[in-house]
Design a protein around this motif. Structure first.
Motif, PDB file in Angstrom:
ATOM      1  N   ASP A  65       1.213  -1.368  -0.214  1.00 43.95           N
ATOM      2  CA  ASP A  65      -0.009  -0.122   0.145  1.00 43.95           C
ATOM      3  C   ASP A  65       1.259   1.339   0.300  1.00 43.95           C
ATOM      4  O   ASP A  65       0.457   2.437   0.401  1.00 43.95           O
ATOM      5  CB  ASP A  65      -1.205   0.358   1.886  1.00 43.95           C
ATOM      6  CG  ASP A  65      -0.631  -0.100   2.667  1.00 43.95           C
ATOM      7  OD1 ASP A  65       1.111  -0.826   2.085  1.00 43.95           O
ATOM      8  OD2 ASP A  65      -0.929  -0.156   3.422  1.00 43.95           O
ATOM      9  N   ASP A  66       2.375   1.245  -0.223  1.00 44.79           N
ATOM     10  CA  ASP A  66       3.067   2.367  -0.061  1.00 44.79           C
ATOM     11  C   ASP A  66       3.354   3.014  -1.624  1.00 44.79           C
ATOM     12  O   ASP A  66       4.407   3.360  -1.831  1.00 44.79           O
ATOM     13  CB  ASP A  66       4.497   2.205   0.606  1.00 44.79           C
ATOM     14  CG  ASP A  66       3.607   2.451   2.171  1.00 44.79           C
ATOM     15  OD1 ASP A  66       3.046   2.356   2.622  1.00 44.79           O
ATOM     16  OD2 ASP A  66       5.105   1.738   2.444  1.00 44.79           O
ATOM     17  N   ASN A  67       2.570   3.120  -1.872  1.00 47.46           N
ATOM     18  CA  ASN A  67       2.002   3.411  -3.565  1.00 47.46           C
ATOM     19  C   ASN A  67       1.212   5.075  -3.150  1.00 47.46           C
ATOM     20  O   ASN A  67       0.157   4.987  -2.316  1.00 47.46           O
ATOM     21  CB  ASN A  67       1.824   2.143  -4.912  1.00 47.46           C
ATOM     22  CG  ASN A  67       0.967   1.937  -4.093  1.00 47.46           C
ATOM     23  OD1 ASN A  67      -0.243   2.647  -4.790  1.00 47.46           O
ATOM     24  ND2 ASN A  67       0.500   0.795  -3.757  1.00 47.46           N
ATOM     25  N   ILE A  68       1.988   5.178  -4.920  1.00 44.26           N
ATOM     26  CA  ILE A  68       1.151   7.260  -4.720  1.00 44.26           C
ATOM     27  C   ILE A  68      -0.263   6.894  -4.766  1.00 44.26           C
ATOM     28  O   ILE A  68      -1.449   7.307  -3.949  1.00 44.26           O
ATOM     29  CB  ILE A  68       1.338   8.180  -5.727  1.00 44.26           C
ATOM     30  CG1 ILE A  68       0.853   9.695  -5.364  1.00 44.26           C
ATOM     31  CG2 ILE A  68       1.252   7.250  -7.378  1.00 44.26           C
ATOM     32  CD1 ILE A  68       0.973   9.848  -4.108  1.00 44.26           C
ATOM     33  N   GLU A  69      -1.357   5.992  -5.522  1.00 48.88           N
ATOM     34  CA  GLU A  69      -2.438   5.731  -5.725  1.00 48.88           C
ATOM     35  C   GLU A  69      -3.022   5.115  -4.498  1.00 48.88           C
ATOM     36  O   GLU A  69      -3.982   5.444  -3.955  1.00 48.88           O
ATOM     37  CB  GLU A  69      -2.901   4.395  -6.736  1.00 48.88           C
ATOM     38  CG  GLU A  69      -2.241   4.693  -8.444  1.00 48.88           C
ATOM     39  CD  GLU A  69      -1.061   4.924  -8.541  1.00 48.88           C
ATOM     40  OE1 GLU A  69      -0.395   3.605  -7.947  1.00 48.88           O
ATOM     41  OE2 GLU A  69      -0.860   5.421  -9.267  1.00 48.88           O
ATOM     42  N   THR A  70      -2.736   4.343  -3.947  1.00 49.74           N
ATOM     43  CA  THR A  70      -3.111   3.528  -2.467  1.00 49.74           C
ATOM     44  C   THR A  70      -2.315   4.633  -1.537  1.00 49.74           C
ATOM     45  O   THR A  70      -4.327   4.633  -0.414  1.00 49.74           O
ATOM     46  CB  THR A  70      -2.497   2.473  -1.780  1.00 49.74           C
ATOM     47  OG1 THR A  70      -2.641   1.695  -3.563  1.00 49.74           O
ATOM     48  CG2 THR A  70      -3.203   1.463  -1.141  1.00 49.74           C
ATOM     49  N   ILE A  71      -1.895   5.268  -1.179  1.00 51.67           N
ATOM     50  CA  ILE A  71      -1.472   6.673  -0.376  1.00 51.67           C
ATOM     51  C   ILE A  71      -3.016   7.645  -0.555  1.00 51.67           C
ATOM     52  O   ILE A  71      -3.728   8.252  -0.022  1.00 51.67           O
ATOM     53  CB  ILE A  71      -0.662   7.240  -0.472  1.00 51.67           C
ATOM     54  CG1 ILE A  71       0.537   6.575  -0.268  1.00 51.67           C
ATOM     55  CG2 ILE A  71      -0.099   8.680   0.092  1.00 51.67           C
ATOM     56  CD1 ILE A  71       1.623   6.606  -0.534  1.00 51.67           C
ATOM     57  N   LYS A  72      -2.998   7.664  -2.044  1.00 50.28           N
ATOM     58  CA  LYS A  72      -4.483   8.732  -2.258  1.00 50.28           C
ATOM     59  C   LYS A  72      -5.847   8.405  -1.057  1.00 50.28           C
ATOM     60  O   LYS A  72      -6.425   9.135  -1.014  1.00 50.28           O
ATOM     61  CB  LYS A  72      -4.586   9.067  -3.161  1.00 50.28           C
ATOM     62  CG  LYS A  72      -3.522  10.233  -4.433  1.00 50.28           C
ATOM     63  CD  LYS A  72      -4.135  10.745  -5.436  1.00 50.28           C
ATOM     64  CE  LYS A  72      -2.902  11.616  -5.995  1.00 50.28           C
ATOM     65  NZ  LYS A  72      -2.678  11.309  -7.239  1.00 50.28           N
ATOM     66  N   LYS A  73      -5.473   7.011  -1.894  1.00 52.53           N
ATOM     67  CA  LYS A  73      -6.871   6.445  -1.158  1.00 52.53           C
ATOM     68  C   LYS A  73      -6.846   6.213   0.582  1.00 52.53           C
ATOM     69  O   LYS A  73      -7.855   6.674   0.629  1.00 52.53           O
ATOM     70  CB  LYS A  73      -6.990   4.762  -1.838  1.00 52.53           C
ATOM     71  CG  LYS A  73      -6.811   5.237  -2.722  1.00 52.53           C
ATOM     72  CD  LYS A  73      -7.655   3.900  -3.266  1.00 52.53           C
ATOM     73  CE  LYS A  73      -8.271   3.302  -5.380  1.00 52.53           C
ATOM     74  NZ  LYS A  73      -7.200   2.307  -5.637  1.00 52.53           N
ATOM     75  N   ARG A  74      -5.856   6.251   0.870  1.00 51.97           N
ATOM     76  CA  ARG A  74      -5.429   5.747   2.430  1.00 51.97           C
ATOM     77  C   ARG A  74      -6.243   7.088   2.850  1.00 51.97           C
ATOM     78  O   ARG A  74      -6.633   7.525   4.259  1.00 51.97           O
ATOM     79  CB  ARG A  74      -4.100   5.524   2.693  1.00 51.97           C
ATOM     80  CG  ARG A  74      -4.678   4.034   1.907  1.00 51.97           C
ATOM     81  CD  ARG A  74      -2.928   3.375   2.204  1.00 51.97           C
ATOM     82  NE  ARG A  74      -2.114   3.274   3.500  1.00 51.97           N
ATOM     83  CZ  ARG A  74      -0.661   3.492   3.749  1.00 51.97           C
ATOM     84  NH1 ARG A  74      -0.070   3.497   2.579  1.00 51.97           N
ATOM     85  NH2 ARG A  74      -0.592   3.425   4.733  1.00 51.97           N
ATOM     86  N   LEU A  75      -5.630   8.797   2.412  1.00 52.53           N
ATOM     87  CA  LEU A  75      -5.502   9.893   2.794  1.00 52.53           C
ATOM     88  C   LEU A  75      -6.999  10.156   3.150  1.00 52.53           C
ATOM     89  O   LEU A  75      -7.958  10.514   4.224  1.00 52.53           O
ATOM     90  CB  LEU A  75      -5.092  10.616   1.607  1.00 52.53           C
ATOM     91  CG  LEU A  75      -3.313  10.755   2.323  1.00 52.53           C
ATOM     92  CD1 LEU A  75      -2.779  11.830   1.700  1.00 52.53           C
ATOM     93  CD2 LEU A  75      -3.000  10.824   4.088  1.00 52.53           C
ATOM     94  N   LYS A  76      -8.381   9.986   2.128  1.00 51.23           N
ATOM     95  CA  LYS A  76      -9.150  10.105   1.714  1.00 51.23           C
ATOM     96  C   LYS A  76     -10.404   9.117   2.906  1.00 51.23           C
ATOM     97  O   LYS A  76     -10.714   9.677   3.830  1.00 51.23           O
ATOM     98  CB  LYS A  76      -9.729   9.540   0.491  1.00 51.23           C
ATOM     99  CG  LYS A  76     -10.612  10.248  -0.064  1.00 51.23           C
ATOM    100  CD  LYS A  76     -11.181   9.733  -1.754  1.00 51.23           C
ATOM    101  CE  LYS A  76     -11.563  10.699  -2.319  1.00 51.23           C
ATOM    102  NZ  LYS A  76     -11.810  10.778  -3.641  1.00 51.23           N
TER     103      LYS A  76
END
Ligand SMILES: Nc1ncnc2c1ncn2[C@@H]1O[C@H](COP(=O)(O)OP(=O)(O)OP(=O)(O)O)[C@@H](O)[C@H]1O
Ligand SMILES: Nc1ccn([C@@H]2O[C@H](COP(=O)(O)O)[C@@H](O)[C@H]2O)c(=O)n1
Length: 237
Positions: free
Chosen positions: A164-175
């Motif tokens: 999960d340490d990639n930019i796509e997943t990080i954006k979702k985690r922040l949301k």
């Protein structure tokens, strides 16, 4: 709800080892354990795990990271493992029943009564499930405040091979953090339980802010309960 009133008794489990020897092991079971639970919350990469290690070393808490327990379970070749893997990849939240059971299992297996629960509760559903199943409230909550750009920078340079340490997943985690985790922090804030920590600065600098909350808590709530530590109550009053 009465905080911190589980019974803690010893149960004996019997196991027959490969060589036929019968091993009797006394296993800790939480029933009347005077629990001290601190929830450690904050966005992805805000430094929760890093600071938890320092709290463990200094204050003798046991660290349970919900994310880490789920990642370990994910490696098991089971349906639940596959479900956890898909959920983590999408930055979503695993059903509370799974996470609370894992936390319970590890708390029961650990004789310590002081736990840092890192990355949990992530949602109101997590929080309610913990309250109902475990029956204990946190003594306080640490909330790591960190700008999103800094969290993204830290996660992208973490280099631990997490799925999960990639930019796509990080954006979702922040949301998910904004939508589901902030209401949990607000819940505890309204009850006066949240200590906000400025997560920007050196690792030791951040820890200096955290330390005072544990020193104050230990002085008034843990040390006085320990035989021969009444000196601390008098010294601090
Ligand atoms: N104060 C700090 N300054 C700079 N880098 C930091 C600081 N604290 C932690 N880091 C680094 O940032 C990264 C993320 O830290 P850490 O794993 O502790 O965050 P976390 O909140 O537990 O993340 P997650 O919720 O995603 O598991 C790590 O590589 C860590 O070494
Ligand atoms: N209570 C939780 C905690 C975590 N997850 C899932 O694990 C991922 C990683 O968690 P970290 O705390 O290590 O950042 C997280 O993004 C969730 O997918 C969860 O479902 N419930």
């Amino acid at each position: 709800m009465v905080p911190c009133t589980w019974k803690f008794t010893k149960v004996f489990t019997t196991r027959i080892l490969d060589d036929g020897v019968i091993e009797e092991k006394d296993q800790a079971r939480i029933e009347d354990k005077n629990l001290h639970i601190v929830f450690v919350l904050g966005g992805p990469g805000s430094g929760k795990g890093t600071q938890c290690s320092k709290i463990v070393d200094t204050f003798g808490f046991s660290h349970l990271s919900a994310g880490e327990l789920l990642r370990r379970e994910m490696s098991s070749d089971t349906e639940i493992g596959a479900m956890i893997c898909d959920t983590i990849k999408e930055g979503k939240i695993v059903p509370s029943e799974v996470t609370v059971k894992l936390l319970h299992k590890h708390m029961e297996a650990n004789e310590n009564n002081k736990f840092l629960i890192d990355g949990f509760p992530r949602t109101d559903e997590n929080r309610v499930a913990f309250e109902q199943f475990i029956g204990v409230e946190p003594v306080f909550v640490l909330y790591f405040e960190c700008p999103e750009e800094e969290m993204v920078r830290r996660v992208l340079s973490r280099n631990e091979g997490r799925i999960d340490d990639n930019i796509e997943t990080i954006k979702k985690r922040l949301k998910v953090f904004r939508k589901l985790n902030l209401p949990v922090i607000n819940h505890y804030s309204a009850r006066g339980k949240v200590h906000k920590i400025n997560a920007v600065g050196t690792i030791d600098g951040v820890f200096d802010n955290i330390r005072s909350h544990f020193v104050a808590y230990e002085c008034f709530n843990i040390a006085p309960l320990q035989a021969g530590r009444s000196d601390l109550i008098h010294a601090s009053t």
